[in-house]
Design an enzyme around this catalytic site. Sequence first.
Site, PDB file in Angstrom:
ATOM      1  N   ILE A 199       0.840  -1.569   0.172  1.00 23.92           N
ATOM      2  CA  ILE A 199       0.150  -0.136   0.598  1.00 23.92           C
ATOM      3  C   ILE A 199       0.802   2.435  -0.007  1.00 23.92           C
ATOM      4  CG2 ILE A 199      -2.319  -1.180   1.151  1.00 23.92           C
ATOM      5  CD1 ILE A 199      -0.865  -0.017   3.951  1.00 23.92           C
ATOM      6  N   THR A 247       5.302   3.157  -0.741  1.00 21.83           N
ATOM      7  CA  THR A 247       6.722   2.734  -1.121  1.00 21.83           C
ATOM      8  C   THR A 247       7.577   3.980   0.327  1.00 21.83           C
ATOM      9  OG1 THR A 247       7.043   1.194  -2.097  1.00 21.83           O
ATOM     10  CG2 THR A 247       8.581   1.702  -1.741  1.00 21.83           C
ATOM     11  N   GLY A 248       8.466   3.295   1.343  1.00 17.12           N
ATOM     12  CA  GLY A 248       8.921   4.587   1.148  1.00 17.12           C
ATOM     13  C   GLY A 248      10.400   4.955   1.075  1.00 17.12           C
ATOM     14  N   TYR A 256      13.016   3.732   3.276  1.00 16.69           N
ATOM     15  CA  TYR A 256      13.994   2.420   3.099  1.00 16.69           C
ATOM     16  C   TYR A 256      12.499   1.748   3.252  1.00 16.69           C
ATOM     17  CZ  TYR A 256      13.275   3.906   7.596  1.00 16.69           C
ATOM     18  OH  TYR A 256      12.202   3.548   9.286  1.00 16.69           O
ATOM     19  N   VAL A 299       5.057  -0.390   3.078  1.00 14.13           N
ATOM     20  CA  VAL A 299       4.358  -1.404   3.719  1.00 14.13           C
ATOM     21  C   VAL A 299       3.613  -2.040   2.816  1.00 14.13           C
ATOM     22  CG1 VAL A 299       2.691   0.715   5.148  1.00 14.13           C
ATOM     23  CG2 VAL A 299       4.777   1.039   4.639  1.00 14.13           C
ATOM     24  N   LYS A 347       5.413  -3.184   7.795  1.00 15.06           N
ATOM     25  CA  LYS A 347       6.604  -2.308   7.120  1.00 15.06           C
ATOM     26  C   LYS A 347       8.167  -3.100   7.145  1.00 15.06           C
ATOM     27  CE  LYS A 347       8.869   1.491   8.612  1.00 15.06           C
ATOM     28  NZ  LYS A 347       8.560   2.712   9.535  1.00 15.06           N
ATOM     29  N   ASP A 368      11.799  14.579  12.034  1.00 18.73           N
ATOM     30  CA  ASP A 368      11.070  14.231  10.444  1.00 18.73           C
ATOM     31  C   ASP A 368       9.540  14.652  10.568  1.00 18.73           C
ATOM     32  OD1 ASP A 368      11.215  13.964   7.830  1.00 18.73           O
ATOM     33  OD2 ASP A 368      11.408  12.524   8.329  1.00 18.73           O
TER      34      ASP A 368
END
Length: 819
Positions: free
Chosen positions: A533, A535-536, A538, A541, A555, A655
């Site tokens: 669902i 993509t970050g 690193y 998810v 994750k 962050d």
Amino acid sequence: MTKYTFDLLKVAVLTLCATSYVLFPAMASTNEERYSLVKSGWWRSDYQKISNHCNWTAITCNEAGSVIDIAAHYWPFNLPPSSLKLQNLNFTAFPNLVTLYLPRMQLTGIIPPEIGPIPQQLGNLRDLQELHLSNNLINGTIPSSLGRLGNLTALSLASNQIEGHIPQNLGNLKTLRKLSLSNNKLSGSIPLTLYQLGNLSYLYLDSNQIEGQIPPEIGSLEALEVLNLSSNSFFGPIPSQVGALIFLYELYIEFNQINSSIPSEFQNLVSLTTLYLSHNKISGVIPSELFKLPLSSLHLSTNQLVGHIPFEMRNSIKLCDVDLSNNKLEGFIPSPIVNCFLARVNLSNNKLSGSIPVQIGFVNILDVSHNFLSGEVPSLVVSDNASWSLLDISLILSSLDLSYNHLSGGLPINLENVLHINLSFNFFKCSKGFKVFHKESLIGNTPNFPSCSSQVQKPNKAKHLIVIILPVTCILLIICLFILYFTLSTNKTKIEQRQAKNGDLFCIWNYDGRIAFQDIIEATNNFDFQYCIGTGAYGSVYRAQLPSGKVVALKKLHQSESQNISFNESFRNEVKMLTEIRHRNIVKLHGFCLHNQCKFLVYEYMERGSLFHVLNNIKEVGELNWSKRVNIIKAMANALSYMHHDCIPPIVHRDVTSSNVLLNSQLDAVVSDFGLARFIDPDSSNQTFQVGTYGYVAPELAYSWTVTEKCDVYSFGVVALETLMGRHPRELISSLFDTSPQNMLLKDLLDSRIRLPHSQKDAQDIALVVTIALACLHSKPNSRPSMLQVSQQLSSSGQSPLPSSFFEISIHQLMAQVL
């Protein structure tokens, strides 16, 4: 009465906020005035000991001792507002009253017969210069008697429930400079008499039910600076006579039924900075002459525009906000697209073809999805200037959507660190460049794409060993964690553990880890991309539904990144942080698996995704009403306050962004992504390399690597404004704390995709949040409030008095409270 006093009365301003009303004079003595004030019960009994009522709080008298002003700018009465009855004050006892200002008093009771919602008797106040009745619950119609107020310069009836037509005789108000009738239920057409108001500079008729064509007579309003006709039922063409409005700098005609082309006469609007024509039926081409204007914001989305995007657009130095989506535009994308710093460009859902330009300019958000773009994705640069070309594009570009095109070939490595990227449904093929991209970020490409993932290919024997060793190793690790937890648990916990059944992943580290691990593999089909669902930077998810029916988010660190020391450390850091903190506004960590070949975290599932996603989704953003947005901001403040002030040692997130605020199905918010968080050691310098997301990082980190809680405070201020504005507040931030006054109105900052606030509480909350956010953005860290102070102030929302009518509040006024 002296001439001097009479002149003072001429410049008096009648302002009614909340449920305030106007006196209509009848002859009475000053003794009768005092008696009426006492009889009202509004003032405490100790005021009655002061014989001269002119010395009472909120009372102003003229030289003759007669009351001319009852103005409670701040609540002076020390009585519960609900105890005050409107009819208890005898309005007929004050023959010389000019101003009755009773904001936020929550007056109850019936309306006295002397006054009405907007009474005809207002027409008798011939010396009145400004009349502000905005943001109340006034119904009925606009009385025609207002046309007799020949000295009126400002008339504001916005955000009420007024019905009927706009009276013809408002055209008699020759001195009128501002007319605001927004957010009502007005119908009919605009009376032609309004176009006789030669001094009119601001005309707001938006969010009503006004219909008909925009007549050519509008060109006679030569002093107009702002014209807002959005969200009505106007049809037909935009008259070419609009081109005569050379002082116009904002024009809004969104959400109507305009069905002509954009007049070429727009090139004469030499002052125009904002043009919103979205959601109409406008046809024809985009005139290239538009880009000779000083435009900073251009919205032409959801129309029937054809032809090419004029290449002149790339020459617009100030153009920072462009939305041409949902049209029928063809041809190539200009190179560079725009020249403004940190621009937002949406060209999606058109028929654009050709390749993506190498030079895209200083674009922060770029959406070119659902087009016919082809060729390879180039190594993007911001400009052809040698020094700028060396700048990492990921420092500028935070969101890139190339999905649903005909793109092919490899991908440049300089897109690796773009925060939000969508490359799905193209024709990419395996190439060397894909080593930095995971397959989940490229869903819908060629069938053999999984073989081109970042996972290193091993001989068959090695694959078999991994299949055997990987689950066993993770199982052993989880069992060890379970034994440790079991040893430290109470008897009650042991009983609860024995009652746990197969698939209860919420107990992953305190019972049979083998079963839980198998559930994860089965629920995601061994982390198949169909369950991905997001993509970050690193990890990816996944959504997983367990045998127990519970839905969780997983994750998982990309295989290639698991060997990267920085990614690996960030992943472990997130586990460390979330196992030591618990708060209802911080995402819950249910479990984890940390192994050289297997790293994933198990979170509570947040159905709506990130705040950034919802704010940038036209289908979902309408659900974020003002109260929900304020609640999201409160949740962020509570989470950060807990981390800074209730954790020992304190924790700094480092962050805080709209992408790291997650929303559930009810739009309740939690703060997430603690990969960069760190504990603050009071005995160390707390120095670190600069981290965080561009646009949210505190300015002091440009010259100092010392991390403090005030870095989070600054980021919170950015996200708070972004939540209310619906977009990143980069332009506002760049102009703060300079020597020039902030003349922008608060209402003009707010997200234009939803209606302006109607309730007094929403208005108060928004003003409070913006004031706090401005304080959080102070350039000097020590001048920013703590998150504890922010959380405490927000907890009292709905009680803070407004400095003036909500629709008149300027950023300058709010800044004055900060500085």
